[in-house]
Design a protein around this motif. Structure first.
Motif, PDB file in Angstrom:
ATOM      1  N   LEU A  95       0.863  -1.174   0.000  1.00 43.19           N
ATOM      2  CA  LEU A  95       0.000   0.000   0.000  1.00 43.19           C
ATOM      3  C   LEU A  95       0.898   1.223   0.000  1.00 43.19           C
ATOM      4  CD1 LEU A  95      -2.753   1.446   0.260  1.00 43.19           C
ATOM      5  CD2 LEU A  95      -2.486   1.251   2.755  1.00 43.19           C
ATOM      6  N   LYS A  96       0.757   2.052  -1.043  1.00 44.47           N
ATOM      7  CA  LYS A  96       1.510   3.305  -1.123  1.00 44.47           C
ATOM      8  C   LYS A  96       0.582   4.451  -0.762  1.00 44.47           C
ATOM      9  CE  LYS A  96       5.006   2.462  -4.637  1.00 44.47           C
ATOM     10  NZ  LYS A  96       5.502   2.933  -5.952  1.00 44.47           N
ATOM     11  N   LEU A  97       1.056   5.304   0.127  1.00 44.93           N
ATOM     12  CA  LEU A  97       0.357   6.547   0.441  1.00 44.93           C
ATOM     13  C   LEU A  97       1.154   7.684  -0.187  1.00 44.93           C
ATOM     14  CD1 LEU A  97      -0.584   6.188   4.229  1.00 44.93           C
ATOM     15  CD2 LEU A  97      -1.994   5.732   2.226  1.00 44.93           C
ATOM     16  N   TYR A  98       0.460   8.584  -0.851  1.00 47.28           N
ATOM     17  CA  TYR A  98       1.101   9.686  -1.556  1.00 47.28           C
ATOM     18  C   TYR A  98       0.921  10.985  -0.759  1.00 47.28           C
ATOM     19  CZ  TYR A  98       1.393   6.271  -5.232  1.00 47.28           C
ATOM     20  OH  TYR A  98       1.669   5.122  -5.942  1.00 47.28           O
ATOM     21  N   GLN A  99       2.005  11.413  -0.139  1.00 47.48           N
ATOM     22  CA  GLN A  99       1.983  12.542   0.785  1.00 47.48           C
ATOM     23  C   GLN A  99       1.430  13.814   0.154  1.00 47.48           C
ATOM     24  OE1 GLN A  99       5.681  13.335   2.832  1.00 47.48           O
ATOM     25  NE2 GLN A  99       5.022  15.377   3.434  1.00 47.48           N
ATOM     26  N   VAL A 100       1.953  14.219  -0.986  1.00 45.00           N
ATOM     27  CA  VAL A 100       1.534  15.485  -1.584  1.00 45.00           C
ATOM     28  C   VAL A 100       0.053  15.460  -1.951  1.00 45.00           C
ATOM     29  CG1 VAL A 100       1.853  17.022  -3.574  1.00 45.00           C
ATOM     30  CG2 VAL A 100       3.846  16.115  -2.362  1.00 45.00           C
ATOM     31  N   ASP A 101      -0.424  14.349  -2.493  1.00 53.77           N
ATOM     32  CA  ASP A 101      -1.834  14.271  -2.868  1.00 53.77           C
ATOM     33  C   ASP A 101      -2.744  14.296  -1.636  1.00 53.77           C
ATOM     34  OD1 ASP A 101      -1.253  14.313  -5.564  1.00 53.77           O
ATOM     35  OD2 ASP A 101      -1.306  12.146  -5.787  1.00 53.77           O
ATOM     36  N   LEU A 102      -2.292  13.721  -0.528  1.00 54.67           N
ATOM     37  CA  LEU A 102      -3.055  13.819   0.719  1.00 54.67           C
ATOM     38  C   LEU A 102      -3.021  15.251   1.247  1.00 54.67           C
ATOM     39  CD1 LEU A 102      -1.989  10.408   2.174  1.00 54.67           C
ATOM     40  CD2 LEU A 102      -4.362  11.177   2.052  1.00 54.67           C
ATOM     41  N   GLU A 103      -1.856  15.880   1.189  1.00 58.74           N
ATOM     42  CA  GLU A 103      -1.744  17.272   1.638  1.00 58.74           C
ATOM     43  C   GLU A 103      -2.621  18.202   0.801  1.00 58.74           C
ATOM     44  OE1 GLU A 103       2.942  17.194   3.129  1.00 58.74           O
ATOM     45  OE2 GLU A 103       2.433  17.936   1.125  1.00 58.74           O
ATOM     46  N   ASN A 104      -2.666  17.941  -0.511  1.00 52.26           N
ATOM     47  CA  ASN A 104      -3.447  18.801  -1.407  1.00 52.26           C
ATOM     48  C   ASN A 104      -4.917  18.862  -1.006  1.00 52.26           C
ATOM     49  OD1 ASN A 104      -1.151  19.273  -2.905  1.00 52.26           O
ATOM     50  ND2 ASN A 104      -1.770  17.996  -4.628  1.00 52.26           N
ATOM     51  N   ARG A 105      -5.414  17.838  -0.367  1.00 48.48           N
ATOM     52  CA  ARG A 105      -6.825  17.779   0.024  1.00 48.48           C
ATOM     53  C   ARG A 105      -7.040  18.217   1.466  1.00 48.48           C
ATOM     54  NH1 ARG A 105      -5.811  14.008  -3.661  1.00 48.48           N
ATOM     55  NH2 ARG A 105      -7.415  13.317  -5.106  1.00 48.48           N
ATOM     56  N   SER A 106      -5.976  18.635   2.129  1.00 49.98           N
ATOM     57  CA  SER A 106      -6.053  18.897   3.562  1.00 49.98           C
ATOM     58  C   SER A 106      -5.647  20.323   3.882  1.00 49.98           C
ATOM     59  CB  SER A 106      -5.133  17.928   4.322  1.00 49.98           C
ATOM     60  OG  SER A 106      -5.462  16.590   3.997  1.00 49.98           O
ATOM     61  N   GLY A 107      -6.581  21.086   4.357  1.00 52.77           N
ATOM     62  CA  GLY A 107      -6.312  22.464   4.714  1.00 52.77           C
ATOM     63  C   GLY A 107      -5.888  22.656   6.158  1.00 52.77           C
ATOM     64  N   SER A 108      -5.784  21.565   6.906  1.00 51.31           N
ATOM     65  CA  SER A 108      -5.389  21.657   8.317  1.00 51.31           C
ATOM     66  C   SER A 108      -4.762  20.335   8.744  1.00 51.31           C
ATOM     67  CB  SER A 108      -6.608  21.939   9.199  1.00 51.31           C
ATOM     68  OG  SER A 108      -7.475  20.810   9.202  1.00 51.31           O
ATOM     69  N   ALA A 109      -4.103  20.371   9.897  1.00 52.99           N
ATOM     70  CA  ALA A 109      -3.501  19.148  10.438  1.00 52.99           C
ATOM     71  C   ALA A 109      -4.578  18.107  10.732  1.00 52.99           C
ATOM     72  CB  ALA A 109      -2.698  19.470  11.701  1.00 52.99           C
ATOM     73  N   THR A 110      -5.712  18.567  11.236  1.00 52.80           N
ATOM     74  CA  THR A 110      -6.824  17.656  11.526  1.00 52.80           C
ATOM     75  C   THR A 110      -7.319  16.988  10.249  1.00 52.80           C
ATOM     76  OG1 THR A 110      -7.467  18.982  13.438  1.00 52.80           O
ATOM     77  CG2 THR A 110      -9.136  17.510  12.527  1.00 52.80           C
ATOM     78  N   ALA A 111      -7.459  17.772   9.193  1.00 53.54           N
ATOM     79  CA  ALA A 111      -7.929  17.225   7.918  1.00 53.54           C
ATOM     80  C   ALA A 111      -6.913  16.251   7.334  1.00 53.54           C
ATOM     81  CB  ALA A 111      -8.216  18.355   6.935  1.00 53.54           C
ATOM     82  N   LEU A 112      -5.629  16.538   7.482  1.00 55.85           N
ATOM     83  CA  LEU A 112      -4.602  15.628   6.979  1.00 55.85           C
ATOM     84  C   LEU A 112      -4.635  14.306   7.742  1.00 55.85           C
ATOM     85  CD1 LEU A 112      -2.246  14.991   5.100  1.00 55.85           C
ATOM     86  CD2 LEU A 112      -0.734  16.194   6.718  1.00 55.85           C
TER      87      LEU A 112
END
Length: 169
Positions: A141-158
Motif C-alpha cells: 500500500l503506497k500513500l502519496y503525501q503530496v496528494d493527501l496534503e493537497n486535500r487537507s487544509g489543516s492538520a486535523t484534515a490531513l
C-alpha cells in the motif's frame, strides 16, 4: 464554470486528460492556457497547481493553490508537512485503526511516497490518487503525501485523510 466559454472548458478538459495520461509537460501548458482563458475559475487554478507540483515546480504550484483557495472556499490551501512529520502522522493513524482495518492491513507493506511517478501515471494510476494498493507480487500500500496534503487544509484534515486512506485499503 458557469459563464465561461466552451473553448475555456475544452482547454481545461484537454489539460485534465493530458494530466491523467501522464503527459505532464503538455498538460502544464494546457492548464496555464485554461487559467488565462478563465482566470476566475478555481478548478483551472487547482489543476494548474497539481500539474505544476508533478512538473517539479513547487513554488508555482503553491501560488496556483493560493489562487484556487482565494476563488473558492471549497478549495483549501494545502497543508505541507515534512516527510518525517508525515511518517509520524501515518504511524499514529495506523496504530489508531479499528481492529477490522488493522486485520485488512496485516501483512501489507506500507510505503510512503511524495507523488505517483510519471511511469505509474502512464501505467494507469491517477496522478492525484492518495493511495494505491497492489497485491502481486507483494501486498503493498503506497500513500502519496503530496496528494493527501493537497486535500487537507489543516492538520486535523490531513490526519483524517490518512486514516480514511488506510481504512479503505
Amino acid at each position: 464554470m458557469l459563464g465561461y466559454s466552451t473553448a475555456a472548458m475544452d482547454v481545461l478538459q484537454h489539460a485534465r486528460k493530458l494530466y491523467e495520461g501522464g503527459d505532464i509537460h503538455d498538460s502544464l501548458e494546457a492548464a496555464q492556457a485554461a487559467c488565462e482563458r478563465a482566470p476566475r475559475d478555481a478548478e483551472a487554478w487547482w489543476l494548474l497547481a497539481c500539474v505544476s507540483r508533478h512538473a517539479g515546480l513547487p513554488h508555482a504550484s503553491d501560488q496556483a493553490f493560493r489562487r484556487a483557495a482565494d476563488l473558492s472556499r471549497r478549495k483549501p490551501l494545502p497543508l505541507r508537512v515534512s516527510a518525517a512529520d508525515f511518517e509520524a502522522i501515518v504511524e499514529t493513524a495506523r496504530r489508531g485503526l479499528s481492529p477490522d482495518a488493522r486485520r485488512r492491513l496485516a501483512g501489507t507493506q506500507l510505503r510512503l511516497s511524495e507523488l505517483p511517478s510519471a511511469l505509474d501515471v502512464r501505467a494507469g494510476i491517477k496522478p492525484d490518487v492518495v493511495a494505491h494498493r497492489t497485491r502481486h507480487p507483494a501486498d503493498v500500500l503506497k500513500l502519496y503525501q503530496v496528494d493527501l496534503e493537497n486535500r487537507s487544509g489543516s492538520a486535523t484534515a490531513l490526519r483524517a485523510a490518512v486514516v480514511k486512506a488506510l481504512s479503505k485499503a
